[in-house]
Scaffold this motif. Structure first.
Motif, PDB file in Angstrom:
ATOM      1  N   ILE A  10      38.119  46.019  35.092  1.00  0.00           N
ATOM      2  CA  ILE A  10      36.930  45.425  34.468  1.00  0.00           C
ATOM      3  C   ILE A  10      37.335  44.522  33.308  1.00  0.00           C
ATOM      4  CG2 ILE A  10      34.901  45.955  33.053  1.00  0.00           C
ATOM      5  CD1 ILE A  10      34.503  48.455  34.808  1.00  0.00           C
ATOM      6  N   ASP A  11      38.207  45.029  32.428  1.00  0.00           N
ATOM      7  CA  ASP A  11      38.635  44.252  31.256  1.00  0.00           C
ATOM      8  C   ASP A  11      39.300  42.940  31.675  1.00  0.00           C
ATOM      9  OD1 ASP A  11      37.686  46.217  29.601  1.00  0.00           O
ATOM     10  OD2 ASP A  11      39.643  47.119  29.199  1.00  0.00           O
ATOM     11  N   LEU A  12      40.187  43.022  32.656  1.00  0.00           N
ATOM     12  CA  LEU A  12      40.917  41.826  33.068  1.00  0.00           C
ATOM     13  C   LEU A  12      40.030  40.847  33.825  1.00  0.00           C
ATOM     14  CD1 LEU A  12      44.431  43.192  34.110  1.00  0.00           C
ATOM     15  CD2 LEU A  12      43.738  42.123  31.967  1.00  0.00           C
ATOM     16  N   LEU A  13      39.073  41.376  34.594  1.00  0.00           N
ATOM     17  CA  LEU A  13      38.162  40.472  35.295  1.00  0.00           C
ATOM     18  C   LEU A  13      37.302  39.702  34.293  1.00  0.00           C
ATOM     19  CD1 LEU A  13      36.243  41.268  38.566  1.00  0.00           C
ATOM     20  CD2 LEU A  13      35.186  39.912  36.759  1.00  0.00           C
ATOM     21  N   VAL A  14      36.850  40.394  33.264  1.00  0.00           N
ATOM     22  CA  VAL A  14      36.055  39.729  32.219  1.00  0.00           C
ATOM     23  C   VAL A  14      36.887  38.648  31.530  1.00  0.00           C
ATOM     24  CG1 VAL A  14      34.908  40.048  29.995  1.00  0.00           C
ATOM     25  CG2 VAL A  14      34.538  41.696  31.831  1.00  0.00           C
ATOM     26  N   MET A  15      38.140  38.962  31.225  1.00  0.00           N
ATOM     27  CA  MET A  15      39.019  37.976  30.593  1.00  0.00           C
ATOM     28  C   MET A  15      39.312  36.811  31.539  1.00  0.00           C
ATOM     29  SD  MET A  15      41.785  40.254  28.454  1.00  0.00           S
ATOM     30  CE  MET A  15      42.448  38.795  27.647  1.00  0.00           C
ATOM     31  N   ALA A  16      39.516  37.131  32.811  1.00  0.00           N
ATOM     32  CA  ALA A  16      39.810  36.094  33.796  1.00  0.00           C
ATOM     33  C   ALA A  16      38.647  35.121  33.934  1.00  0.00           C
ATOM     34  CB  ALA A  16      40.131  36.728  35.145  1.00  0.00           C
ATOM     35  N   GLU A  17      37.427  35.645  33.878  1.00  0.00           N
ATOM     36  CA  GLU A  17      36.249  34.780  33.944  1.00  0.00           C
ATOM     37  C   GLU A  17      36.147  33.931  32.676  1.00  0.00           C
ATOM     38  OE1 GLU A  17      32.440  33.112  34.913  1.00  0.00           O
ATOM     39  OE2 GLU A  17      34.175  33.813  36.048  1.00  0.00           O
ATOM     40  N   LYS A  18      36.373  34.539  31.527  1.00  0.00           N
ATOM     41  CA  LYS A  18      36.236  33.820  30.259  1.00  0.00           C
ATOM     42  C   LYS A  18      37.264  32.706  30.129  1.00  0.00           C
ATOM     43  CE  LYS A  18      35.973  34.561  25.257  1.00  0.00           C
ATOM     44  NZ  LYS A  18      35.956  35.587  24.160  1.00  0.00           N
ATOM     45  N   TYR A  19      38.508  32.974  30.559  1.00  0.00           N
ATOM     46  CA  TYR A  19      39.584  31.990  30.399  1.00  0.00           C
ATOM     47  C   TYR A  19      39.898  31.255  31.705  1.00  0.00           C
ATOM     48  CZ  TYR A  19      39.951  34.130  25.877  1.00  0.00           C
ATOM     49  OH  TYR A  19      39.644  34.583  24.606  1.00  0.00           O
ATOM     50  N   GLN A  20      39.058  31.478  32.721  1.00  0.00           N
ATOM     51  CA  GLN A  20      39.122  30.748  33.989  1.00  0.00           C
ATOM     52  C   GLN A  20      40.484  30.876  34.678  1.00  0.00           C
ATOM     53  OE1 GLN A  20      37.478  26.741  33.672  1.00  0.00           O
ATOM     54  NE2 GLN A  20      36.154  27.397  31.992  1.00  0.00           N
ATOM     55  N   VAL A  21      40.972  32.111  34.726  1.00  0.00           N
ATOM     56  CA  VAL A  21      42.212  32.399  35.457  1.00  0.00           C
ATOM     57  C   VAL A  21      41.797  32.916  36.835  1.00  0.00           C
ATOM     58  CG1 VAL A  21      44.435  33.616  35.423  1.00  0.00           C
ATOM     59  CG2 VAL A  21      43.317  32.978  33.266  1.00  0.00           C
ATOM     60  N   LYS A  22      41.624  32.021  37.778  1.00  0.00           N
ATOM     61  CA  LYS A  22      41.025  32.356  39.072  1.00  0.00           C
ATOM     62  C   LYS A  22      41.854  33.365  39.860  1.00  0.00           C
ATOM     63  CE  LYS A  22      38.600  27.941  39.570  1.00  0.00           C
ATOM     64  NZ  LYS A  22      38.450  26.717  40.403  1.00  0.00           N
ATOM     65  N   HIS A  23      43.164  33.225  39.822  1.00  0.00           N
ATOM     66  CA  HIS A  23      44.022  34.117  40.601  1.00  0.00           C
ATOM     67  C   HIS A  23      43.881  35.555  40.120  1.00  0.00           C
ATOM     68  CE1 HIS A  23      47.779  35.806  42.288  1.00  0.00           C
ATOM     69  NE2 HIS A  23      47.618  34.896  43.219  1.00  0.00           N
ATOM     70  N   LEU A  24      43.810  35.750  38.819  1.00  0.00           N
ATOM     71  CA  LEU A  24      43.637  37.088  38.251  1.00  0.00           C
ATOM     72  C   LEU A  24      42.255  37.641  38.595  1.00  0.00           C
ATOM     73  CD1 LEU A  24      44.350  39.499  36.474  1.00  0.00           C
ATOM     74  CD2 LEU A  24      43.718  38.133  34.468  1.00  0.00           C
ATOM     75  N   LYS A  25      41.252  36.795  38.557  1.00  0.00           N
ATOM     76  CA  LYS A  25      39.901  37.241  38.875  1.00  0.00           C
ATOM     77  C   LYS A  25      39.832  37.762  40.317  1.00  0.00           C
ATOM     78  CE  LYS A  25      35.104  35.718  38.710  1.00  0.00           C
ATOM     79  NZ  LYS A  25      34.194  34.578  38.418  1.00  0.00           N
ATOM     80  N   THR A  26      40.423  37.031  41.237  1.00  0.00           N
ATOM     81  CA  THR A  26      40.452  37.462  42.639  1.00  0.00           C
ATOM     82  C   THR A  26      41.212  38.773  42.785  1.00  0.00           C
ATOM     83  OG1 THR A  26      40.341  35.174  43.422  1.00  0.00           O
ATOM     84  CG2 THR A  26      41.170  36.815  44.977  1.00  0.00           C
ATOM     85  N   TYR A  27      42.318  38.899  42.075  1.00  0.00           N
ATOM     86  CA  TYR A  27      43.149  40.107  42.099  1.00  0.00           C
ATOM     87  C   TYR A  27      42.324  41.332  41.676  1.00  0.00           C
ATOM     88  CZ  TYR A  27      47.405  42.877  41.050  1.00  0.00           C
ATOM     89  OH  TYR A  27      48.389  43.831  41.015  1.00  0.00           O
ATOM     90  N   CYS A  28      41.568  41.184  40.593  1.00  0.00           N
ATOM     91  CA  CYS A  28      40.741  42.293  40.094  1.00  0.00           C
ATOM     92  C   CYS A  28      39.571  42.581  41.023  1.00  0.00           C
ATOM     93  CB  CYS A  28      40.229  41.972  38.693  1.00  0.00           C
ATOM     94  SG  CYS A  28      41.521  41.892  37.431  1.00  0.00           S
ATOM     95  N   GLU A  29      38.978  41.528  41.565  1.00  0.00           N
ATOM     96  CA  GLU A  29      37.856  41.729  42.488  1.00  0.00           C
ATOM     97  C   GLU A  29      38.291  42.525  43.717  1.00  0.00           C
ATOM     98  OE1 GLU A  29      34.657  38.830  43.193  1.00  0.00           O
ATOM     99  OE2 GLU A  29      35.950  37.401  42.149  1.00  0.00           O
ATOM    100  N   LYS A  30      39.449  42.202  44.268  1.00  0.00           N
ATOM    101  CA  LYS A  30      39.929  42.906  45.453  1.00  0.00           C
ATOM    102  C   LYS A  30      40.189  44.378  45.139  1.00  0.00           C
ATOM    103  CE  LYS A  30      41.905  38.956  47.930  1.00  0.00           C
ATOM    104  NZ  LYS A  30      43.134  38.331  48.464  1.00  0.00           N
ATOM    105  N   TYR A  31      40.681  44.638  43.953  1.00  0.00           N
ATOM    106  CA  TYR A  31      40.882  46.037  43.544  1.00  0.00           C
ATOM    107  C   TYR A  31      39.538  46.750  43.463  1.00  0.00           C
ATOM    108  CZ  TYR A  31      41.940  50.143  40.728  1.00  0.00           C
ATOM    109  OH  TYR A  31      42.041  51.439  40.276  1.00  0.00           O
ATOM    110  N   LYS A  32      38.562  46.114  42.826  1.00  0.00           N
ATOM    111  CA  LYS A  32      37.237  46.723  42.684  1.00  0.00           C
ATOM    112  C   LYS A  32      36.596  46.969  44.053  1.00  0.00           C
ATOM    113  CE  LYS A  32      34.920  47.020  39.338  1.00  0.00           C
ATOM    114  NZ  LYS A  32      34.569  48.286  38.641  1.00  0.00           N
ATOM    115  N   VAL A  33      36.769  46.038  44.972  1.00  0.00           N
ATOM    116  CA  VAL A  33      36.221  46.204  46.321  1.00  0.00           C
ATOM    117  C   VAL A  33      36.848  47.414  47.004  1.00  0.00           C
ATOM    118  CG1 VAL A  33      36.137  45.187  48.638  1.00  0.00           C
ATOM    119  CG2 VAL A  33      35.566  43.787  46.644  1.00  0.00           C
ATOM    120  N   SER A  34      38.159  47.619  46.780  1.00  0.00           N
ATOM    121  CA  SER A  34      38.852  48.751  47.410  1.00  0.00           C
ATOM    122  C   SER A  34      38.337  50.095  46.895  1.00  0.00           C
ATOM    123  CB  SER A  34      40.364  48.652  47.170  1.00  0.00           C
ATOM    124  OG  SER A  34      40.703  48.955  45.824  1.00  0.00           O
TER     125      SER A  34
END
Length: 233
Positions: free
Chosen positions: A141-165
């Protein structure tokens, strides 16, 4: 009659390239999984591509500082994390804007990140250099929020896939609301599908009752998606 050369059990069909239907479908599924894995690896290569020599801490030229120590102690002495301007700028358009213009961060060489713990910032910076992170529910959650704020798309996808799992019915509605807040489309879609598969339980869910009070728009969208799916079917 000819037997399938792969499983030696079922009859093969010329339309399935010499295999039985079962083996043909399994082979196609494997190919699709390999394609997804290959696409993920290519994306990681693109993310990690950097000029040589920028991985050594001794050549760092900027530091990042978290707002607290991870325990909610905002008055704690922050521990600066060394980094490289070129790395930050190549990973995040937000950091690039900070560092390319004469903003305070560029002039001082210190980037202060509010509303983030030291642990999350360490993981964030580590990911910027390695495209790897050790995740649990909280860190994702923390990293996805940071990824959205700083527009790090690769990290956002990485966190989303974890959350989906980790999606189950009990956390689907909460994850759907979270995904909508932070524009996490992969997680949003997966959570919505799970919710629509359990519509008979929806109104009994505690989070549902809270959403009806705080954000009824989201509840309406769930019902609209459900009705749309069934009208098409």
């Amino acid at each position: 009659m000819r037997w399938c050369p792969s499983c030696c059990e079922n009859y093969w069909s010329p339309s399935d390239f010499g295999n039985c239907r079962k083996c043909y479908e399994e082979a196609n599924k494997t190919k699709e999984e390999l394609k997804h894995e290959n696409d993920d690896l290519k994306a990681k290569v693109d993310f990690l591509s950097l000029p040589l020599g920028l991985h050594s801490p001794s050549f760092s030229d900027v530091v990042l500082v978290a707002s607290d120590d991870g325990l909610g102690h905002s008055d704690a002495i922050p521990v600066p994390i060394p980094a490289h301007r070129a790395v930050l700028a190549s990973r995040s358009p937000v950091f690039r804007a900070m560092l390319e213009n004469e903003m305070e961060e560029s002039l001082s060489g210190t980037i202060k990140l509010g509303d983030v713990s030291c642990d999350a910032l360490h993981s964030f910076v580590h990911y910027l250099y390695s495209a790897e992170a050790s995740l649990d529910e909280g860190m994702a959650i923390d990293l996805l929020v940071m990824a959205e704020k700083y527009q790090v798309k690769h990290l956002k996808t990485y966190c989303e896939k974890y959350k989906v799992s980790k999606l189950v019915w009990e956390n689907a509605l909460m994850n759907f609301a979270f995904a909508r807040q932070y524009n996490a489309k992969i997680l949003e879609k997966a959570a919505l599908l799970l919710i629509m598969d359990n519509m008979d339980k929806l109104s009994k869910c505690e989070v549902y009752i809270e959403l009806v009070e705080k954000d009824p728009r989201l509840v309406v969208e769930i019902y609209e998606a459900y009705l749309s799916m069934h009208s098409q079917g």
